[in-house]
Design a protein around this motif. Structure first.
Motif, PDB file in Angstrom:
ATOM      1  N   MET A   1      -0.181  -3.106 -17.404  1.00 22.26           N
ATOM      2  CA  MET A   1      -1.138  -3.521 -16.374  1.00 22.26           C
ATOM      3  C   MET A   1      -0.583  -3.137 -15.000  1.00 22.26           C
ATOM      4  SD  MET A   1      -2.611  -7.348 -15.697  1.00 22.26           S
ATOM      5  CE  MET A   1      -3.858  -7.656 -14.463  1.00 22.26           C
ATOM      6  N   VAL A   2      -1.371  -2.548 -14.165  1.00 22.03           N
ATOM      7  CA  VAL A   2      -0.930  -2.125 -12.843  1.00 22.03           C
ATOM      8  C   VAL A   2      -1.611  -2.964 -11.773  1.00 22.03           C
ATOM      9  CG1 VAL A   2      -0.465   0.231 -13.571  1.00 22.03           C
ATOM     10  CG2 VAL A   2      -2.729  -0.364 -12.703  1.00 22.03           C
ATOM     11  N   LEU A   3      -1.055  -2.926 -10.594  1.00 21.10           N
ATOM     12  CA  LEU A   3      -1.617  -3.647  -9.457  1.00 21.10           C
ATOM     13  C   LEU A   3      -3.010  -3.115  -9.145  1.00 21.10           C
ATOM     14  CD1 LEU A   3      -0.858  -5.796  -7.329  1.00 21.10           C
ATOM     15  CD2 LEU A   3      -0.070  -3.931  -5.872  1.00 21.10           C
ATOM     16  N   ARG A   4      -3.931  -4.008  -8.925  1.00 21.81           N
ATOM     17  CA  ARG A   4      -5.305  -3.597  -8.621  1.00 21.81           C
ATOM     18  C   ARG A   4      -5.315  -2.616  -7.461  1.00 21.81           C
ATOM     19  NH1 ARG A   4      -9.075  -8.463  -7.499  1.00 21.81           N
ATOM     20  NH2 ARG A   4     -10.390  -6.679  -6.928  1.00 21.81           N
ATOM     21  N   ALA A   5      -6.184  -1.609  -7.577  1.00 28.44           N
ATOM     22  CA  ALA A   5      -6.214  -0.543  -6.574  1.00 28.44           C
ATOM     23  C   ALA A   5      -6.542  -1.082  -5.189  1.00 28.44           C
ATOM     24  CB  ALA A   5      -7.241   0.510  -6.988  1.00 28.44           C
ATOM     25  N   GLU A   6      -7.486  -2.062  -5.117  1.00 27.99           N
ATOM     26  CA  GLU A   6      -7.853  -2.613  -3.806  1.00 27.99           C
ATOM     27  C   GLU A   6      -6.675  -3.312  -3.145  1.00 27.99           C
ATOM     28  OE1 GLU A   6      -9.404  -3.094  -6.590  1.00 27.99           O
ATOM     29  OE2 GLU A   6     -11.532  -2.536  -6.404  1.00 27.99           O
ATOM     30  N   LEU A   7      -5.902  -4.081  -3.945  1.00 27.96           N
ATOM     31  CA  LEU A   7      -4.750  -4.790  -3.404  1.00 27.96           C
ATOM     32  C   LEU A   7      -3.654  -3.808  -3.000  1.00 27.96           C
ATOM     33  CD1 LEU A   7      -3.507  -7.514  -2.738  1.00 27.96           C
ATOM     34  CD2 LEU A   7      -2.688  -7.667  -5.101  1.00 27.96           C
ATOM     35  N   GLN A   8      -3.456  -2.788  -3.810  1.00 25.73           N
ATOM     36  CA  GLN A   8      -2.464  -1.768  -3.474  1.00 25.73           C
ATOM     37  C   GLN A   8      -2.845  -1.053  -2.177  1.00 25.73           C
ATOM     38  OE1 GLN A   8      -1.432   0.795  -6.724  1.00 25.73           O
ATOM     39  NE2 GLN A   8      -0.520   2.341  -5.401  1.00 25.73           N
TER      40      GLN A   8
ATOM     41  N   PHE B   1      -4.508  -2.341   0.259  1.00 23.98           N
ATOM     42  CA  PHE B   1      -4.273  -3.287   1.349  1.00 23.98           C
ATOM     43  C   PHE B   1      -2.813  -3.237   1.798  1.00 23.98           C
ATOM     44  CE2 PHE B   1      -3.077  -7.566   2.821  1.00 23.98           C
ATOM     45  CZ  PHE B   1      -3.943  -7.688   3.900  1.00 23.98           C
ATOM     46  N   TYR B   2      -1.886  -3.193   0.838  1.00 26.10           N
ATOM     47  CA  TYR B   2      -0.464  -3.082   1.183  1.00 26.10           C
ATOM     48  C   TYR B   2      -0.196  -1.763   1.919  1.00 26.10           C
ATOM     49  CZ  TYR B   2       0.677  -7.094  -1.809  1.00 26.10           C
ATOM     50  OH  TYR B   2       0.775  -8.336  -2.351  1.00 26.10           O
ATOM     51  N   ILE B   3      -0.808  -0.698   1.443  1.00 24.21           N
ATOM     52  CA  ILE B   3      -0.607   0.607   2.079  1.00 24.21           C
ATOM     53  C   ILE B   3      -1.115   0.595   3.515  1.00 24.21           C
ATOM     54  CG2 ILE B   3      -1.228   3.043   2.004  1.00 24.21           C
ATOM     55  CD1 ILE B   3       0.786   2.170  -0.113  1.00 24.21           C
ATOM     56  N   ASN B   4      -2.253  -0.079   3.739  1.00 20.92           N
ATOM     57  CA  ASN B   4      -2.779  -0.193   5.104  1.00 20.92           C
ATOM     58  C   ASN B   4      -1.792  -0.920   6.015  1.00 20.92           C
ATOM     59  OD1 ASN B   4      -5.091   1.031   4.149  1.00 20.92           O
ATOM     60  ND2 ASN B   4      -6.237  -0.873   3.936  1.00 20.92           N
ATOM     61  N   ILE B   5      -1.153  -1.948   5.472  1.00 22.83           N
ATOM     62  CA  ILE B   5      -0.139  -2.676   6.253  1.00 22.83           C
ATOM     63  C   ILE B   5       1.011  -1.751   6.627  1.00 22.83           C
ATOM     64  CG2 ILE B   5       1.567  -4.530   6.172  1.00 22.83           C
ATOM     65  CD1 ILE B   5      -0.382  -6.116   4.444  1.00 22.83           C
ATOM     66  N   ILE B   6       1.417  -0.900   5.684  1.00 19.59           N
ATOM     67  CA  ILE B   6       2.503   0.048   5.955  1.00 19.59           C
ATOM     68  C   ILE B   6       2.125   0.982   7.096  1.00 19.59           C
ATOM     69  CG2 ILE B   6       3.870   1.957   4.997  1.00 19.59           C
ATOM     70  CD1 ILE B   6       3.520   0.596   2.249  1.00 19.59           C
ATOM     71  N   PHE B   7       0.890   1.479   7.079  1.00 18.59           N
ATOM     72  CA  PHE B   7       0.411   2.342   8.161  1.00 18.59           C
ATOM     73  C   PHE B   7       0.630   1.674   9.522  1.00 18.59           C
ATOM     74  CE2 PHE B   7      -2.107   5.085   5.273  1.00 18.59           C
ATOM     75  CZ  PHE B   7      -1.920   6.301   5.905  1.00 18.59           C
ATOM     76  N   PHE B   8       0.182   0.443   9.633  1.00 16.42           N
ATOM     77  CA  PHE B   8       0.194  -0.233  10.930  1.00 16.42           C
ATOM     78  C   PHE B   8       1.601  -0.646  11.362  1.00 16.42           C
ATOM     79  CE2 PHE B   8      -4.248  -0.058  10.497  1.00 16.42           C
ATOM     80  CZ  PHE B   8      -4.819  -0.370  11.718  1.00 16.42           C
ATOM     81  N   ILE B   9       2.404  -1.121  10.434  1.00 16.57           N
ATOM     82  CA  ILE B   9       3.776  -1.497  10.807  1.00 16.57           C
ATOM     83  C   ILE B   9       4.565  -0.258  11.202  1.00 16.57           C
ATOM     84  CG2 ILE B   9       5.946  -2.481   9.980  1.00 16.57           C
ATOM     85  CD1 ILE B   9       4.382  -4.397   8.269  1.00 16.57           C
ATOM     86  N   SER B  10       4.346   0.857  10.512  1.00 20.01           N
ATOM     87  CA  SER B  10       5.044   2.099  10.857  1.00 20.01           C
ATOM     88  C   SER B  10       4.700   2.534  12.281  1.00 20.01           C
ATOM     89  CB  SER B  10       4.679   3.204   9.866  1.00 20.01           C
ATOM     90  OG  SER B  10       5.073   2.878   8.560  1.00 20.01           O
ATOM     91  N   ILE B  11       3.418   2.501  12.614  1.00 29.43           N
ATOM     92  CA  ILE B  11       2.997   2.879  13.968  1.00 29.43           C
ATOM     93  C   ILE B  11       3.626   1.951  14.990  1.00 29.43           C
ATOM     94  CG2 ILE B  11       1.012   3.029  15.531  1.00 29.43           C
ATOM     95  CD1 ILE B  11      -0.663   3.884  13.103  1.00 29.43           C
ATOM     96  N   TRP B  12       3.657   0.666  14.700  1.00 34.98           N
ATOM     97  CA  TRP B  12       4.226  -0.323  15.628  1.00 34.98           C
ATOM     98  C   TRP B  12       5.715  -0.068  15.856  1.00 34.98           C
ATOM     99  CZ3 TRP B  12       7.705  -4.475  14.456  1.00 34.98           C
ATOM    100  CH2 TRP B  12       7.918  -5.332  15.523  1.00 34.98           C
ATOM    101  N   ILE B  13       6.448   0.283  14.794  1.00 35.45           N
ATOM    102  CA  ILE B  13       7.883   0.561  14.927  1.00 35.45           C
ATOM    103  C   ILE B  13       8.113   1.829  15.748  1.00 35.45           C
ATOM    104  CG2 ILE B  13       9.972   1.213  13.657  1.00 35.45           C
ATOM    105  CD1 ILE B  13       9.015  -0.576  11.378  1.00 35.45           C
TER     106      ILE B  13
END
Length: 427
Positions: free
Chosen positions: A1-8, A10-22
């Protein structure tokens, strides 16, 4: 069983924004930054969901894989747009931040895929979420360490052609990644793992290349500007400081002699001498020695050219800058303003104003003067009106170079016949 695509996603979107902020930490933020960032994140999540889980998911399987490339391009565009909306920067800087954030999410996603496929073949969403969060913390922690270690300051992209090549490499990597998906359908799962590793390596190398765009610029600036220009200005600063001190002492003594003179000098001659002495006895006391020296020197020039120099500056707030950089920065600012004022036929417009103040966590510098003719801009800088192009815009370029060195921002604007220069430094 893998992590639901929608939830995955969402995590990727967070990475986008934190990376830009850093990455854009030292870049000036626009007003209402938190609100802008929150709105961009919501839009980012909604658009990503619609593209990948509604539009692309409705297509036949063969077409679905190739249309994903358009989706990935839109993600890059949204990351770039987010940077422009939230930070005061140009398109090239936004592309740099968007590209780097895309690489960070790609590294996180591939590491997550490797860990889950190798070590957690049967589990639940909670464990997969913990794996994803752990990968995010690792990758973003390394990114934060590198940015702080390199002390990049405000991101300024100097080599736009190299950045264009990087974008082309990213596009190539996306295409190869999608080709690998097609290969998996034929049973070549081992190839899939190889491509994941390749994707991580190539993304890391591209990120290193991106960092070289800005860190290399800082190295060139320190080598070319500090070694050649500032070394000469350091000696000039010491010489002028010594000479101004001597002139001020001589003027002070001469004032006393004029006051004590009784019969050997007429009142008219005394008054003329006092005017001359007062003209040179014009010491500034801003709280910064280098600023005092450059203001005193430029004030001499202004008096000779019939220019009124008005200053409202707090030199103590410039303690984060070296004396030579203060001398060079404000020397170039005043040189450009005085040179423009000297060309004016209207004597009433021969006015140069300079202000420097600290508000909250920033230092603001504002210089303003009148000018004649028209000013055209190239790359955010005014074009020189001089016939020799050898030192094209040298003064303004030197100003921006020094401002970038301390993580500040430069804004140049014209309104009718007024030229306005605004600098902002984080402290």
């Amino acid at each position: 069983m893998v992590l639901r695509a929608e939830l995955q996603d969402f995590y990727i979107n967070i990475i986008f924004f934190i990376s830009i902020w850093i990455i854009a930490d030292k870049t000036p933020k626009r007003k209402l930054f938190a609100l802008r960032a929150a709105l961009c994140f919501v839009v980012f999540c909604v658009v990503r969901y619609v593209i990948f889980h509604v539009c692309i998911a409705a297509l036949p399987q063969p077409a679905r894989r190739w249309t994903q490339m358009i989706g990935f391009a839109l993600l890059m565009g949204m990351a770039t747009g987010t940077t422009l909306v939230c930070y005061e920067c140009d398109v090239w800087t936004a592309l740099f931040c968007g590209s780097t954030s895309y690489l960070m999410q790609n590294i996180c996603q591939r590491l997550y895929s490797i860990f889950t496929r190798l070590f957690f073949t049967q589990s639940n969403n909670l464990l997969y979420s913990l794996v994803m969060i752990g990968v995010m913390a690792l990758v973003l922690g390394v990114l934060f360490f590198l940015i702080k270690k390199l002390s990049l300051g405000k991101i300024v992209v100097d080599n736009k052609y190299l950045l264009a090549i990087v974008l082309l490499i990213i596009a190539t990597a996306v295409v190869l990644d999608l080709i690998s998906l097609w290969a998996v359908t034929l049973g070549a799962r081992a190839m899939r793992f190889c491509v994941w590793v390749y994707s991580i390596v190539i993304s890391s190398l591209i990120f290193a290349l991106l960092l070289s765009l800005v860190s290399g610029r800082r190295t060139r600036m320190e080598r070319d500007a500090i070694k050649s220009i500032l070394r000469e200005e350091r000696e000039q600063y010491r010489f002028e400081k010594s000479m101004i001190d001597k002139v001020n002492i001589a003027c002070h003594d001469l004032k006393h002699q004029i006051s004590r003179e009784n019969g050997g000098m007429s009142d008219e001659l005394k008054e003329k001498l006092r005017d001359v002495v007062d003209g040179y006895d014009s010491r500034f006391d801003t709280g910064n020695t280098a600023l005092d020296v450059i203001l005193t020197r430029k004030n001499f020039r202004c008096k000779e050219s019939g220019i009124e120099l008005t200053c409202a500056v707090n030199g103590e707030s410039l303690s984060f800058m070296s004396e030579v950089d203060v001398y060079s920065l404000f020397g170039n600012i005043l040189d450009n303003a005085i040179e423009a004022s000297e060309k004016l036929d209207d004597r009433e417009k021969r006015v140069v104003s300079l202000s420097l103040e600290k508000r909250d966590y920033f230092i603001y510098v504002h210089a303003e003067n009148y000018f004649s003719g028209k000013i055209s801009f190239s790359g955010g800088l005014p074009r020189t009106t001089k016939s020799d192009g050898g030192l094209h815009g040298y003064g303004i370029k030197s100003i921006r170079m020094l401002v970038d060195k301390y993580g500040g921002s430069t804004k140049i604007d014209t309104k009718e016949d007024r030229f306005m220069l605004d600098l902002m430094f984080p402290v």
